[in-house]
Scaffold this motif. Structure first.
Motif, PDB file in Angstrom:
ATOM      1  N   THR A   1       0.815  -1.224   0.000  1.00 11.30           N
ATOM      2  CA  THR A   1       0.000   0.000   0.000  1.00 11.30           C
ATOM      3  C   THR A   1       0.844   1.268   0.000  1.00 11.30           C
ATOM      4  OG1 THR A   1      -0.144  -0.007   2.423  1.00 11.30           O
ATOM      5  CG2 THR A   1      -1.883  -1.150   1.217  1.00 11.30           C
ATOM      6  N   ASP A   2       2.124   1.153   0.395  1.00 14.87           N
ATOM      7  CA  ASP A   2       2.951   2.358   0.560  1.00 14.87           C
ATOM      8  C   ASP A   2       4.375   2.047   0.106  1.00 14.87           C
ATOM      9  OD1 ASP A   2       4.350   4.591   1.439  1.00 14.87           O
ATOM     10  OD2 ASP A   2       3.144   4.807   3.244  1.00 14.87           O
ATOM     11  N   ILE A   3       4.872   2.819  -0.849  1.00 21.28           N
ATOM     12  CA  ILE A   3       6.246   2.630  -1.311  1.00 21.28           C
ATOM     13  C   ILE A   3       6.937   3.982  -1.423  1.00 21.28           C
ATOM     14  CG2 ILE A   3       5.567   2.616  -3.753  1.00 21.28           C
ATOM     15  CD1 ILE A   3       7.886   0.650  -4.224  1.00 21.28           C
ATOM     16  N   GLN A   4       8.141   4.077  -0.875  1.00 18.69           N
ATOM     17  CA  GLN A   4       8.958   5.294  -0.955  1.00 18.69           C
ATOM     18  C   GLN A   4      10.140   5.037  -1.879  1.00 18.69           C
ATOM     19  OE1 GLN A   4       8.188   4.177   2.503  1.00 18.69           O
ATOM     20  NE2 GLN A   4       6.331   5.344   2.185  1.00 18.69           N
TER      21      GLN A   4
ATOM     22  N   PRO B   1       2.244   5.421 -16.981  1.00 16.10           N
ATOM     23  CA  PRO B   1       2.943   4.656 -15.938  1.00 16.10           C
ATOM     24  C   PRO B   1       2.054   4.182 -14.802  1.00 16.10           C
ATOM     25  CG  PRO B   1       3.465   6.987 -15.794  1.00 16.10           C
ATOM     26  CD  PRO B   1       2.723   6.803 -17.074  1.00 16.10           C
ATOM     27  N   PHE B   2       0.924   4.855 -14.556  1.00 12.78           N
ATOM     28  CA  PHE B   2       0.104   4.518 -13.387  1.00 12.78           C
ATOM     29  C   PHE B   2      -1.269   3.961 -13.776  1.00 12.78           C
ATOM     30  CE2 PHE B   2       2.467   8.583 -12.564  1.00 12.78           C
ATOM     31  CZ  PHE B   2       3.535   8.003 -11.893  1.00 12.78           C
ATOM     32  N   SER B   3      -1.386   3.464 -14.956  1.00 11.85           N
ATOM     33  CA  SER B   3      -2.702   3.080 -15.473  1.00 11.85           C
ATOM     34  C   SER B   3      -3.355   1.950 -14.689  1.00 11.85           C
ATOM     35  CB  SER B   3      -2.585   2.682 -16.951  1.00 11.85           C
ATOM     36  OG  SER B   3      -1.672   1.589 -17.105  1.00 11.85           O
ATOM     37  N   LYS B   4      -2.573   1.145 -13.951  1.00 13.33           N
ATOM     38  CA  LYS B   4      -3.134   0.029 -13.182  1.00 13.33           C
ATOM     39  C   LYS B   4      -3.334   0.372 -11.694  1.00 13.33           C
ATOM     40  CE  LYS B   4      -2.823  -2.704 -16.782  1.00 13.33           C
ATOM     41  NZ  LYS B   4      -4.012  -3.183 -17.495  1.00 13.33           N
ATOM     42  N   LEU B   5      -2.982   1.583 -11.315  1.00 10.39           N
ATOM     43  CA  LEU B   5      -3.005   1.947  -9.882  1.00 10.39           C
ATOM     44  C   LEU B   5      -4.307   2.669  -9.529  1.00 10.39           C
ATOM     45  CD1 LEU B   5       0.682   3.165  -9.406  1.00 10.39           C
ATOM     46  CD2 LEU B   5      -0.249   0.852  -9.313  1.00 10.39           C
ATOM     47  N   SER B   6      -5.411   2.000  -9.698  1.00 10.36           N
ATOM     48  CA  SER B   6      -6.710   2.639  -9.458  1.00 10.36           C
ATOM     49  C   SER B   6      -6.978   2.920  -7.982  1.00 10.36           C
ATOM     50  CB  SER B   6      -7.834   1.762 -10.025  1.00 10.36           C
ATOM     51  OG  SER B   6      -7.835   0.488  -9.394  1.00 10.36           O
ATOM     52  N   HIS B   7      -6.197   2.275  -7.072  1.00  9.86           N
ATOM     53  CA  HIS B   7      -6.394   2.512  -5.639  1.00  9.86           C
ATOM     54  C   HIS B   7      -5.438   3.573  -5.080  1.00  9.86           C
ATOM     55  CE1 HIS B   7      -8.321  -1.489  -6.036  1.00  9.86           C
ATOM     56  NE2 HIS B   7      -9.089  -1.058  -5.053  1.00  9.86           N
ATOM     57  N   LEU B   8      -4.558   4.088  -5.904  1.00  7.14           N
ATOM     58  CA  LEU B   8      -3.585   5.076  -5.423  1.00  7.14           C
ATOM     59  C   LEU B   8      -4.293   6.336  -4.937  1.00  7.14           C
ATOM     60  CD1 LEU B   8      -0.427   5.167  -5.268  1.00  7.14           C
ATOM     61  CD2 LEU B   8      -0.536   6.755  -7.198  1.00  7.14           C
ATOM     62  N   GLN B   9      -3.914   6.797  -3.737  1.00  5.07           N
ATOM     63  CA  GLN B   9      -4.528   7.993  -3.147  1.00  5.07           C
ATOM     64  C   GLN B   9      -3.555   9.167  -3.061  1.00  5.07           C
ATOM     65  OE1 GLN B   9      -6.135   6.823   0.645  1.00  5.07           O
ATOM     66  NE2 GLN B   9      -7.706   5.515  -0.252  1.00  5.07           N
TER      67      GLN B   9
ATOM     68  N   LEU C   1       1.482  -3.454  -8.648  1.00  5.15           N
ATOM     69  CA  LEU C   1       1.098  -2.876  -7.346  1.00  5.15           C
ATOM     70  C   LEU C   1      -0.359  -2.425  -7.389  1.00  5.15           C
ATOM     71  CD1 LEU C   1       4.353  -0.786  -6.737  1.00  5.15           C
ATOM     72  CD2 LEU C   1       3.856  -3.116  -6.020  1.00  5.15           C
ATOM     73  N   ILE C   2      -1.249  -3.368  -7.544  1.00  3.46           N
ATOM     74  CA  ILE C   2      -2.655  -3.020  -7.815  1.00  3.46           C
ATOM     75  C   ILE C   2      -3.370  -2.431  -6.594  1.00  3.46           C
ATOM     76  CG2 ILE C   2      -2.885  -4.690  -9.690  1.00  3.46           C
ATOM     77  CD1 ILE C   2      -4.134  -6.622  -7.689  1.00  3.46           C
ATOM     78  N   ASN C   3      -2.825  -2.608  -5.384  1.00  5.14           N
ATOM     79  CA  ASN C   3      -3.457  -2.071  -4.171  1.00  5.14           C
ATOM     80  C   ASN C   3      -2.673  -0.900  -3.571  1.00  5.14           C
ATOM     81  OD1 ASN C   3      -5.839  -3.776  -3.725  1.00  5.14           O
ATOM     82  ND2 ASN C   3      -4.355  -5.442  -3.565  1.00  5.14           N
ATOM     83  N   LEU C   4      -1.736  -0.376  -4.336  1.00  5.78           N
ATOM     84  CA  LEU C   4      -0.898   0.715  -3.833  1.00  5.78           C
ATOM     85  C   LEU C   4      -1.741   1.964  -3.556  1.00  5.78           C
ATOM     86  CD1 LEU C   4       2.159   1.103  -3.292  1.00  5.78           C
ATOM     87  CD2 LEU C   4       2.269   2.320  -5.479  1.00  5.78           C
ATOM     88  N   LYS C   5      -1.488   2.601  -2.387  1.00  8.01           N
ATOM     89  CA  LYS C   5      -2.198   3.825  -2.008  1.00  8.01           C
ATOM     90  C   LYS C   5      -1.297   5.050  -1.953  1.00  8.01           C
ATOM     91  CE  LYS C   5      -5.893   1.534   0.580  1.00  8.01           C
ATOM     92  NZ  LYS C   5      -6.608   1.419   1.884  1.00  8.01           N
ATOM     93  N   THR C   6      -0.010   4.859  -1.650  1.00  8.72           N
ATOM     94  CA  THR C   6       0.922   5.992  -1.565  1.00  8.72           C
ATOM     95  C   THR C   6       2.176   5.670  -2.369  1.00  8.72           C
ATOM     96  OG1 THR C   6       0.153   6.596   0.645  1.00  8.72           O
ATOM     97  CG2 THR C   6       2.285   7.456  -0.030  1.00  8.72           C
TER      98      THR C   6
END
Length: 963
Positions: free
Chosen positions: A512-515, A559-567, A534-539
């Motif tokens: 959910t969180d990657i730096q 680049p982020f087309s699959k990150l629908s959960h990113l907040q 990273l389909i559940n990534l939020k940050t």
């Protein structure tokens, strides 16, 4: 003043004062269109989520411009020396007040009386040497009070009496010296649970000096006091569970213990004896008095003590499960050190300069769950930990470990948290974590790791947090983290990563969180779509990389087309040196994005479709770019935006906000741009705005900013941050002047010309009324009463009605006793004259001025009973006016003046009308008639009896000289 002189003290000058107040209020109402007098801006503070923050503002007094709705008020680290009684008068919902690190020497009584909701109060690090009577009056709901480091020497017997709800008190590092002063405090605090008396130079502790009754304390800190005798002869601490009695490290003498009954401290579960010199007697005392419930024992800095013996004696207490042994210079630990500690579950051995540990040192610790070896000098992972199969948390951080071997963590199958940060580890091996099947947190930051070597491809199935930041990684290979199917947080920031292979994050479906900030990732890595797993990534944090685009053409594979959960997406600091653009579909796929930070990426513009893919966006930061202009269309897809940061963007105007339709925007930061005027339409287009930050702009000080200047002061919804320091840059003659000092009286307040004309007419009208009142009052009053006299005379002539009364008596209410006791009996009782008195003969419900006029013109004569009170009365003045107008109008003898006091001419000079009458008429004087009252009453009878010829009146009354 009631008719005939009836008045009270509050109404003596009611007429003129009432007019003045009305005039003032009217002017204030008019001026509210021009010069506001109140508002929501602060000189040295700002408001954030109902918290007033004024820390480090160089304040020498409590600011008085704080809204009354704040719940927290931080005034720490200023220069305040006195708390005035009025400083905190209007904060009904304030729950936290922080005044630490000031120079407070004096607090006025009642200063906190209105803080009825206050729960937490911090006065640490001030100069309150004496705590005076009822110092905390009104704080009946306070639960936490901190008075640390004040130099307190004296405490009044009523200082704390209002703190009936207080449960926590920290009065450490003061100068109480003796326990009797502590008793003075405790007897005022019936509900106190936690008390800290650290470093008060207490030399003895006798329970009888503290109190004669049981206390409710559960925690007592007596550490850093040079206590030579600790004597308890009564059960004064029946609820105590936490006791710290550690001595200063410089203390050389040994504390003498005297606890008369083993049950007095039997409930203590945590005991800190750090720094004490422990001998056989003391060890015996510990075992006997703390045996039943002691679970945690802290023995830090135990200089000149046989620590091995002490540890083993402590471990014989069956309830003890935690040992803290910090700062004890334990260079080496052997098997005998913990030989009897079979019940210990937690051991803390930080800062012991430890270099070696015997392989069997922990063999007796069969149930150990937590082991801290941080901040030592261990060169490798001690083999002794392999004998701890129950271990759940292991801290080996801040040592000198260089390598990790495959058998270093053998048998640690229950380990959940492993800290290895700030060592010198350069590489990992595939097998190093093979036994850590339950590990959830792994900290490897601040090492020199350059290769992962498959360490995370297979093992660590339950790992949730992995910190690899501040290492030397340069590449993330395919499937590098494939074994971490439970991982939620991954920190790879501050490395040198420039290679990201396709499938770098394969298997991280729960992440959910990657730096990834502060690396060397470029746009080529993003193009490969390595975030697709990273389909559940939020940050996602990508700040301070080398990602750059030079055109806004849509990307074939966003680049982020699959990150629908990113907040949250942080992109700031990329490509700082070169001007750049963002592809129009850069954010495609981020349908749930809430925060986008693209600060300082040298953007020249933003395509109008940039945010089409982020309809839920709430926070947007595009500061420190070269945008110069923003299109309203850019914001159409993000109507729910709450916070907008557009500082240092070279914007020429904020007019784009007018059409952007950001009706929900609450926070706007637009510092250091190039606009000089903030228009009314801009502000009105943001109806929900609560915080506006325009620091560092060069404002034009003319009528273009008149509305904004007035609004910044008057509005009660939006906080205009630092408005007091807004500086004018144009025109040149006003350069450097503060915007809020701009005089806008000459500016058009409203664009509608009708409003201007109305306002001007109102001002001129009231200027005319004011001029007339001050300079033409006598002439207007004369004309008014002359007109009334003419009307009344005409009415009387038409009706041809005779006089109803012989005389109307005009007097002040303070002279009523003389009228009732002297005048009335003589004239009505003895001489049968019919007199008109206001309290008896005025018609109820009729206007006062009409009653006065009817009474004077309905009587043959008017008797004015004159005294100093009479001259000061407004209504009496009006009565003599009407009588004198009748005198001048009808040329008849209708006025008789009776002086009850000798009034010098000098005192009559302010009363123009009275002085004028006295120059032309004679009068009767009661003080001069005291020797011959019969003569006075005879003259008054003759004056009433005479006709209405003026010459006859002069003859009759000429016997009395003028004043």
């Amino acid at each position: 003043m009631a008719p005939g002189g009836k008045e009270d003290k509050t109404m003596q000058k009611g007429g003129s004062e009432c007019f003045k107040l009305s005039f003032v209020f009217l002017l204030l109402n008019i001026s509210s269109f021009v010069v506001p007098v109140t508002g929501f801006y602060m000189k040295s503070c700002h408001i954030s989520y109902n918290n007033a923050i004024c820390t480090k503002s160089n304040l020498d007094a409590v600011p008085q411009d704080i809204p009354s709705t704040v719940e927290s008020f931080d005034l720490s680290e200023n220069k305040i020396s006195i708390i005035q009684a009025s400083n905190f008068k209007n904060f009904p919902v304030l729950t936290q007040l922080d005044l630490k690190s000031n120079f407070i020497k004096q607090i006025h009584r009642g200063a906190f009386a209105d803080l009825i909701s206050l729960k937490k109060f911090n006065l640490n690090d001030n100069m309150l040497v004496v705590l005076g009577d009822d110092l905390f009056q009104g704080l009946s709901n306070l639960t936490e009070l901190r008075l640390k480091s004040n130099g307190i020497k004296s405490v009044s017997s009523t200082s704390f009496k209002s703190l009936t709800s207080l449960t926590f008190l920290d009065i450490s590092r003061n100068k109480l010296y003796h326990l009797t002063k502590v008793h003075t405090i405790l007897q005022q605090l019936p509900n106190l649970r936690e008390l800290s008396l650290e470093s008060n130079n207490l030399t003895t502790f006798y329970s009888w000096e503290l109190t004669n009754s049981s206390l409710k304390l559960t925690s007592l800190d007596l550490s850093q006091n040079p206590i030579a005798v600790f004597r308890i002869t009564a059960d004064v601490f029946p609820n105590l569970t936490w006791l710290n009695i550690g001595l200063p490290s410089s203390k050389k003498t040994q504390m003498k213990w005297d606890i008369r009954n083993k049950t007095f401290l039997s409930r203590v579960s945590t005991l800190d004896v750090s720094g004490l010199k422990i001998n056989n007697d003391t060890r015996k005392m510990l075992r006997e008095n703390f045996n039943p419930s002691l679970t945690s024992l802290r023995m830090n800095k135990m200089n000149n003590t046989l620590l091995t013996a002490l540890v083993n004696v402590s471990c014989t207490i069956p309830t003890v499960s935690t040992l803290q042994l910090k700062h004890n210079n334990l260079h080496y630990i052997n098997a005998q050190f913990f030989q009897l500690c079979i019940n210990i579950t937690e051991i803390y051995l930080a800062r012991n300069n430890m270099k070696n540990i015997s392989e069997d040192a922990f063999r007796s610790l069969r149930g150990l769950q937590i082991l801290s070896l941080t901040q030592n000098k261990l060169p490798c992972v001690p083999a002794a930990i392999r004998n701890l199969p129950t271990l759940q948390k292991l801290d080996l951080s801040k040592n000198k470990i260089k390598t990790l071997e495959c058998n270093d963590f053998t048998n640690l199958t229950k380990l959940r948290q492993l800290s290895l940060h700030q060592n010198s580890i350069s590489a990992l091996k595939e097998c190093v974590f093979k036994d850590l099947i339950r590990l959830e947190v792994l900290e490897l930051q601040n090492n020199s790791i350059s290769k992962l070597e498959g360490a995370f491809k297979i093992y660590l199935p339950n790992l949730k947090q992995l910190r690899l930041n501040l290492n030397e990684l340069t590449a993330i290979r395919h499937g590098e983290f494939a074994g971490l199917q439970s991982l939620q947080n991954l920190s790879l920031n501050d490395n040198h990563i420039n290679v990201l292979e396709n499938g770098s994050f394969l298997g991280l479906r729960n992440l959910t969180d990657i730096q990834l900030n502060a690396n060397k990732i470029d746009e080529k890595g993003l193009r490969k779509g390595f975030f697709h797993d990273l389909i559940n990534l939020k940050t996602l944090d990508l700040r301070d990389n080398t990602i750059k685009y030079f055109e806004s053409v849509a990307l074939p594979d966003p680049p982020f087309s699959k990150l629908s959960h990113l907040q949250k997406l942080v992109f700031l600091g990329n490509n700082r040196r070169l001007k750049s653009l963002l592809p129009s579909n850069f954010l495609q796929g981020l349908t749930n994005l809430l925060v986008f930070n693209a600060r300082n990426v040298q953007l020249l513009s933003l395509h109008k479709d940039t945010f089409t893919y982020t309809p839920q966006l709430q926070t947007l930061d595009i500061s420190a770019n070269d945008l110069m202009d923003l299109s309203p269309e850019l914001f159409y897809p993000i109507q729910g935006l709450l916070s907008l940061y557009i500082s240092t963007t070279s914007l020429q105007s904020l007019d784009f906000l007018i059409e952007a339709n950001l009706t929900k925007l609450e926070f706007l930061q637009a510092r250091k741009n190039q606009y000089s005027v903030v228009g009314e339409k801009v502000i009105k287009s943001l109806p929900a705005l609560v915080y506006l930050d325009l620091q560092g702009n060069s404002f034009t000080c003319d009528c273009d900013n008149a509305w904004f200047k007035s609004w910044a002061v008057i509005n009660k919804q939006t906080q205009v941050y630092d408005a007091y320091n807004f500086v004018c840059n144009y025109p040149s003659n006003l350069k450097g002047m503060k915007l809020l000092d701009l005089n806008v009286r000459s500016c058009t307040v409203d664009i509608d010309f009708i409003y201007f004309i109305c306002t001007t007419c109102m001002i001129l009208l009231f200027m005319l009324v004011s001029f007339t009142y001050h300079f033409l009052w006598w002439q207007l009053a004369y004309a008014y009463y002359l007109f009334l006299a003419l009307l009344f005379d005409t009415k009387l002539k038409n009706k041809q009605a005779p006089n109803q009364y012989d005389a109307f008596v005009s007097y002040n209410t303070h002279d009523e006793p003389w009228v009732i006791r002297e005048l009335l009996p003589k004239l009505e009782g003895e001489q049968d004259w019919r007199l008109c008195l206001h309290h008896r003969d005025f018609e109820p419900g009729k206007p006062i001025i009409d009653n006065i006029t009817d009474a004077i013109y309905g009587s043959r004569k008017t008797i004015c009973v004159i005294s100093r009170r009479y001259l000061e009365s407004e209504w009496c003045s009006r009565e003599i006016q009407v009588a004198s107008f009748r005198l001048f109008d009808e040329q008849k003898d209708v006025l008789i003046m009776v002086f009850l006091e000798d009034i010098p001419i000098a005192q009559l000079s302010p009363y123009y009308r009275m002085r004028k009458l006295l120059k032309r008429r004679t009068y009767l004087s009661w003080p001069r008639a005291e020797a011959h009252p019969e003569l006075f009453w005879e003259k008054l009878r003759q004056a009433l009896k005479t006709g209405e010829d003026l010459g006859e009146d002069r003859f009759l009354l000429n016997v009395v000289a003028g004043p």
